[in-house]
Design a protein around this motif. Structure first.
Motif, PDB file in Angstrom:
ATOM      1  N   LEU A   1      16.640  36.925  69.608  1.00  0.00           N
ATOM      2  CA  LEU A   1      15.502  36.767  68.677  1.00  0.00           C
ATOM      3  C   LEU A   1      14.409  35.944  68.978  1.00  0.00           C
ATOM      4  O   LEU A   1      14.519  34.910  69.505  1.00  0.00           O
ATOM      5  CB  LEU A   1      16.060  36.370  67.144  1.00  0.00           C
ATOM      6  N   PRO A   2      13.092  36.473  68.683  1.00  0.00           N
ATOM      7  CA  PRO A   2      11.885  35.756  69.331  1.00  0.00           C
ATOM      8  C   PRO A   2      11.765  34.462  68.551  1.00  0.00           C
ATOM      9  O   PRO A   2      11.750  34.370  67.184  1.00  0.00           O
ATOM     10  CB  PRO A   2      10.810  36.527  69.084  1.00  0.00           C
TER      11      PRO A   2
ATOM     12  N   ARG B   1      11.078  35.797  61.602  1.00  0.00           N
ATOM     13  CA  ARG B   1      11.912  35.570  60.229  1.00  0.00           C
ATOM     14  C   ARG B   1      13.199  36.184  60.196  1.00  0.00           C
ATOM     15  O   ARG B   1      13.550  37.339  60.642  1.00  0.00           O
ATOM     16  CB  ARG B   1      11.028  36.432  59.327  1.00  0.00           C
ATOM     17  N   ILE B   2      13.997  35.419  59.669  1.00  0.00           N
ATOM     18  CA  ILE B   2      15.627  35.779  59.486  1.00  0.00           C
ATOM     19  C   ILE B   2      15.781  35.836  58.169  1.00  0.00           C
ATOM     20  O   ILE B   2      15.637  34.628  57.272  1.00  0.00           O
ATOM     21  CB  ILE B   2      16.743  34.961  60.159  1.00  0.00           C
TER      22      ILE B   2
ATOM     23  N   GLY C   1      27.890  39.466  58.201  1.00  0.00           N
ATOM     24  CA  GLY C   1      27.425  39.640  59.469  1.00  0.00           C
ATOM     25  C   GLY C   1      25.672  39.436  59.399  1.00  0.00           C
ATOM     26  O   GLY C   1      24.974  39.559  58.647  1.00  0.00           O
ATOM     27  N   VAL C   2      25.281  39.665  60.737  1.00  0.00           N
ATOM     28  CA  VAL C   2      23.736  39.223  61.004  1.00  0.00           C
ATOM     29  C   VAL C   2      23.425  40.518  61.692  1.00  0.00           C
ATOM     30  O   VAL C   2      24.139  41.109  62.714  1.00  0.00           O
ATOM     31  CB  VAL C   2      23.415  38.137  62.128  1.00  0.00           C
ATOM     32  N   TYR C   3      22.362  41.304  61.278  1.00  0.00           N
ATOM     33  CA  TYR C   3      21.972  42.389  61.931  1.00  0.00           C
ATOM     34  C   TYR C   3      20.416  42.307  61.944  1.00  0.00           C
ATOM     35  O   TYR C   3      19.422  41.770  61.692  1.00  0.00           O
ATOM     36  CB  TYR C   3      22.121  43.641  60.587  1.00  0.00           C
ATOM     37  N   SER C   4      20.191  43.686  63.178  1.00  0.00           N
ATOM     38  CA  SER C   4      18.869  43.525  63.727  1.00  0.00           C
ATOM     39  C   SER C   4      18.317  44.906  64.046  1.00  0.00           C
ATOM     40  O   SER C   4      19.423  45.778  64.591  1.00  0.00           O
ATOM     41  CB  SER C   4      18.402  42.630  64.775  1.00  0.00           C
ATOM     42  N   ARG C   5      17.209  45.348  63.605  1.00  0.00           N
ATOM     43  CA  ARG C   5      16.860  46.535  64.176  1.00  0.00           C
ATOM     44  C   ARG C   5      16.265  46.867  65.615  1.00  0.00           C
ATOM     45  O   ARG C   5      16.206  47.741  66.307  1.00  0.00           O
ATOM     46  CB  ARG C   5      15.861  47.420  63.295  1.00  0.00           C
ATOM     47  N   ARG C   6      15.905  45.363  65.932  1.00  0.00           N
ATOM     48  CA  ARG C   6      15.050  45.274  67.131  1.00  0.00           C
ATOM     49  C   ARG C   6      15.866  44.623  68.539  1.00  0.00           C
ATOM     50  O   ARG C   6      15.434  44.634  69.454  1.00  0.00           O
ATOM     51  CB  ARG C   6      13.661  44.616  66.844  1.00  0.00           C
ATOM     52  N   HIS C   7      16.800  43.800  68.030  1.00  0.00           N
ATOM     53  CA  HIS C   7      17.427  42.921  69.097  1.00  0.00           C
ATOM     54  C   HIS C   7      18.994  43.160  69.087  1.00  0.00           C
ATOM     55  O   HIS C   7      19.466  43.528  68.035  1.00  0.00           O
ATOM     56  CB  HIS C   7      17.135  41.488  68.708  1.00  0.00           C
TER      57      HIS C   7
ATOM     58  N   PHE D   1      12.698  29.233  63.785  1.00  0.00           N
ATOM     59  CA  PHE D   1      12.894  30.626  63.105  1.00  0.00           C
ATOM     60  C   PHE D   1      12.489  30.225  61.607  1.00  0.00           C
ATOM     61  O   PHE D   1      12.750  29.339  61.170  1.00  0.00           O
ATOM     62  CB  PHE D   1      14.289  30.751  63.178  1.00  0.00           C
ATOM     63  N   ARG D   2      11.941  31.187  60.987  1.00  0.00           N
ATOM     64  CA  ARG D   2      11.526  31.031  59.263  1.00  0.00           C
ATOM     65  C   ARG D   2      12.545  31.851  58.749  1.00  0.00           C
ATOM     66  O   ARG D   2      12.828  32.984  58.839  1.00  0.00           O
ATOM     67  CB  ARG D   2      10.400  31.650  59.164  1.00  0.00           C
ATOM     68  N   ILE D   3      13.456  31.002  57.843  1.00  0.00           N
ATOM     69  CA  ILE D   3      14.207  31.623  56.918  1.00  0.00           C
ATOM     70  C   ILE D   3      14.014  32.229  55.583  1.00  0.00           C
ATOM     71  O   ILE D   3      13.265  31.403  54.921  1.00  0.00           O
ATOM     72  CB  ILE D   3      15.467  30.620  56.574  1.00  0.00           C
ATOM     73  N   VAL D   4      14.060  33.337  55.275  1.00  0.00           N
ATOM     74  CA  VAL D   4      13.695  33.962  54.128  1.00  0.00           C
ATOM     75  C   VAL D   4      14.795  34.602  53.146  1.00  0.00           C
ATOM     76  O   VAL D   4      15.705  35.170  53.531  1.00  0.00           O
ATOM     77  CB  VAL D   4      13.021  35.354  54.513  1.00  0.00           C
ATOM     78  N   GLU D   5      14.817  33.799  52.047  1.00  0.00           N
ATOM     79  CA  GLU D   5      15.893  33.848  51.017  1.00  0.00           C
ATOM     80  C   GLU D   5      15.763  34.846  50.048  1.00  0.00           C
ATOM     81  O   GLU D   5      14.617  34.872  49.481  1.00  0.00           O
ATOM     82  CB  GLU D   5      16.263  32.430  50.503  1.00  0.00           C
ATOM     83  N   LEU D   6      16.404  35.972  50.173  1.00  0.00           N
ATOM     84  CA  LEU D   6      16.421  37.006  49.270  1.00  0.00           C
ATOM     85  C   LEU D   6      17.534  37.276  48.391  1.00  0.00           C
ATOM     86  O   LEU D   6      18.780  37.054  48.823  1.00  0.00           O
ATOM     87  CB  LEU D   6      16.168  38.189  49.805  1.00  0.00           C
ATOM     88  N   GLU D   7      17.628  38.212  47.412  1.00  0.00           N
ATOM     89  CA  GLU D   7      18.713  38.452  46.504  1.00  0.00           C
ATOM     90  C   GLU D   7      19.609  39.358  47.619  1.00  0.00           C
ATOM     91  O   GLU D   7      19.021  40.285  48.390  1.00  0.00           O
ATOM     92  CB  GLU D   7      18.366  39.393  45.451  1.00  0.00           C
ATOM     93  N   ALA D   8      20.900  39.351  47.663  1.00  0.00           N
ATOM     94  CA  ALA D   8      21.694  39.909  48.632  1.00  0.00           C
ATOM     95  C   ALA D   8      21.757  41.240  48.628  1.00  0.00           C
ATOM     96  O   ALA D   8      21.831  42.008  49.737  1.00  0.00           O
ATOM     97  CB  ALA D   8      23.257  39.297  48.313  1.00  0.00           C
ATOM     98  N   ALA D   9      21.578  42.023  47.584  1.00  0.00           N
ATOM     99  CA  ALA D   9      21.424  43.507  47.456  1.00  0.00           C
ATOM    100  C   ALA D   9      20.222  44.270  48.090  1.00  0.00           C
ATOM    101  O   ALA D   9      19.953  45.167  48.573  1.00  0.00           O
ATOM    102  CB  ALA D   9      21.546  43.792  45.942  1.00  0.00           C
ATOM    103  N   GLN D  10      19.045  43.066  48.143  1.00  0.00           N
ATOM    104  CA  GLN D  10      17.911  43.584  48.670  1.00  0.00           C
ATOM    105  C   GLN D  10      17.668  43.570  50.266  1.00  0.00           C
ATOM    106  O   GLN D  10      16.903  44.039  50.788  1.00  0.00           O
ATOM    107  CB  GLN D  10      16.585  42.548  48.138  1.00  0.00           C
TER     108      GLN D  10
END
Length: 274
Positions: free
Chosen positions: A132-133, A137-138, A120-126, A182-191
């Motif tokens: 999404l503005p 960053r996603i 899923g995709v989650y957001s605290r603001r939207h 949009f700027r895509i930020v790739e991170l470890e899934a658990a983070q």
């Protein structure tokens, strides 16, 4: 002399072979419980139920004893299984396993299907991907298969378009049109749950979303359908694929009792794949 040395060598080997056979027969006993790796959260919760079912002498597991080993990432459970520190693991889907086998040359195979965890995709603001503005960053998982799933979900939700086939093999380089930049930020899934306050949105695997207090059905602003092809599975080493304990483990997992437990516990956020 040659014949004598050969005979002595054979005699020296036999006790070890017999010992190995005894140990193989003991797997799943109280003296040598089956060691199963899972990621913390839903996979661990469900495996606790499976352990209860498998331990029943008259049940499908025929008294199988299980020891659950929890991990916090997606890499170590396969490494531990390949090294022999685990007997099986339960946390990944087939495309991820295939990628791990190819990239790391791991002698692992699937033994049976378990659950589907829609990403899923989650957001605290939207409240939606449409909200999404521009320039936001996603965050997405940085492993190839789940990162591709996240990109496909975002593309289908209107964030951008992807060139080529829309499947898990998509990468950031496949973004064709990105009018909102949009700027895509790739991170470890658990983070990913931990950075949700720092980005406009994050695509989070359900097994990490639920422990973070996120309900995929209620809280996501985009969610894979329940018929997602990314069914999770039980993995074992190639040498064990026909072992009796593997059949008993899969039988204990793929029961109506586990289905009922999953539905009651996760209310549709996790779907049985058997």
């Amino acid at each position: 002399m040659i014949a004598r040395r050969s005979l002595l060598a054979a005699g020296a080997i036999l006790p070890f072979a017999a010992q190995a056979q005894v140990q193989a027969q003991d797997i799943g006993s109280g003296q040598r419980p089956l060691r199963i790796g899972v990621t913390a959260g839903p996979h661990a919760q469900v495996m606790e139920k499976v352990r209860e079912i498998a331990a029943r002498p008259e049940g499908p597991g025929q008294g199988l004893a299980i020891r659950i080993v929890e991990f916090q990432d997606y890499i170590q459970p396969n490494a531990a299984l390949a090294a022999g520190d685990l007997d099986a693991n339960s946390y990944q889907h087939q495309p991820f396993l295939d990628q791990q086998v190819a990239d790391r040359r791991l002698p692992l195979v699937a033994a049976g299907k378990t659950l589907i965890f829609p990403i899923g995709v989650y957001s605290r603001r939207h409240r939606s991907v449409a909200d999404l503005p521009a320039g936001g960053r996603i965050a997405i998982p940085n492993d190839p298969t789940n990162g591709g799933r996240a990109l496909v979900l975002l593309a289908r939700s209107g964030a951008f378009t992807l060139r080529g086939g829309n499947d898990f093999r998509a990468t950031v380089a496949d973004i064709a049109e990105n009018p909102r930049r949009f700027r895509i930020v790739e991170l470890e899934a658990a983070q990913l749950p931990r950075v949700l306050d720092e980005v406009e949105a994050a695509s989070i695997n359900t097994n990490f979303a639920i422990p973070a207090g996120l309900n995929p059905v209620r809280d996501s602003i985009a969610l894979e359908s329940a018929d997602s092809p990314y069914a999770n599975l039980i993995a074992v080493r190639q040498q064990d694929r026909e072992a009796a304990w593997v059949r008993r483990l899969v039988a204990a997992y793929q029961t109506q009792e586990v289905k009922d437990f999953v539905q009651a516990t996760f209310q549709g956020a996790v779907v049985p794949a058997f």
